[in-house]
Design an enzyme around this catalytic site. Sequence first.
Site, PDB file in Angstrom:
ATOM      1  N   ARG A  57       0.884  -1.169   0.000  1.00  0.00           N
ATOM      2  CA  ARG A  57       0.000   0.000   0.000  1.00  0.00           C
ATOM      3  C   ARG A  57       0.913   1.207   0.000  1.00  0.00           C
ATOM      4  NH1 ARG A  57      -2.419   4.197   0.391  1.00  0.00           N
ATOM      5  NH2 ARG A  57      -4.469   4.569   1.275  1.00  0.00           N
ATOM      6  N   GLU A 104     -10.877   5.538  -5.206  1.00  0.00           N
ATOM      7  CA  GLU A 104     -11.294   4.134  -5.273  1.00  0.00           C
ATOM      8  C   GLU A 104     -11.717   3.787  -6.707  1.00  0.00           C
ATOM      9  OE1 GLU A 104     -11.057   1.960  -2.750  1.00  0.00           O
ATOM     10  OE2 GLU A 104     -10.209   3.574  -1.546  1.00  0.00           O
ATOM     11  N   ARG A 112      -0.997  -5.549   4.756  1.00  0.00           N
ATOM     12  CA  ARG A 112      -0.184  -5.051   3.643  1.00  0.00           C
ATOM     13  C   ARG A 112       0.984  -4.233   4.190  1.00  0.00           C
ATOM     14  NH1 ARG A 112      -4.987  -1.987   0.553  1.00  0.00           N
ATOM     15  NH2 ARG A 112      -4.978  -1.064   2.626  1.00  0.00           N
TER      16      ARG A 112
END
Length: 159
Positions: free
Chosen positions: A47, A55, A91
């Site tokens: 990330r 998004e 992540r």
Amino acid sequence: MATPVLTEVLAVVLATTPIVIQRARVLSIGDGDTLRVSEAGRTLTLRLACIDAPERAQAPYGARSKAALVRLVPVGSELSVRVQTKDRYGRSVAELFSSEGRNINLAMVQQGQAFVFHRYLKRCDRKAYLEAERQAQRQRLGIWSQQGITRPWIFRTRE
């Protein structure tokens, strides 16, 4: 034997010191701030630190942001990765650098393809990121080309 104070100081230093992974190879791009890389025989989901990209459902900006990241780090390209922490999804949160040394996270902001994520900016160059965002706004690039885009962190709460 380390004193309690020394142990605490070491813990803070280790927790805040980024880890650099050399020669990670891009396997896939998920969206404008998430990708998968291969490093030393293992696959990592990364990330991008200090930014938040639209998004995928935030048309057309989500697709444009992903396309910008693909142009910056095409599948198969090599990166240096400076891991800062892990997120709640497991992540690695990291700053990415091209083989030429370009900060990919910062480039996404400079191109108007991501917002500065103020809440998580403390481990990045705050001044550089904020100035990049101001410049992109002034030039009306990407997400700044029209008024009214919902910030991704707000958009996610509405889904």
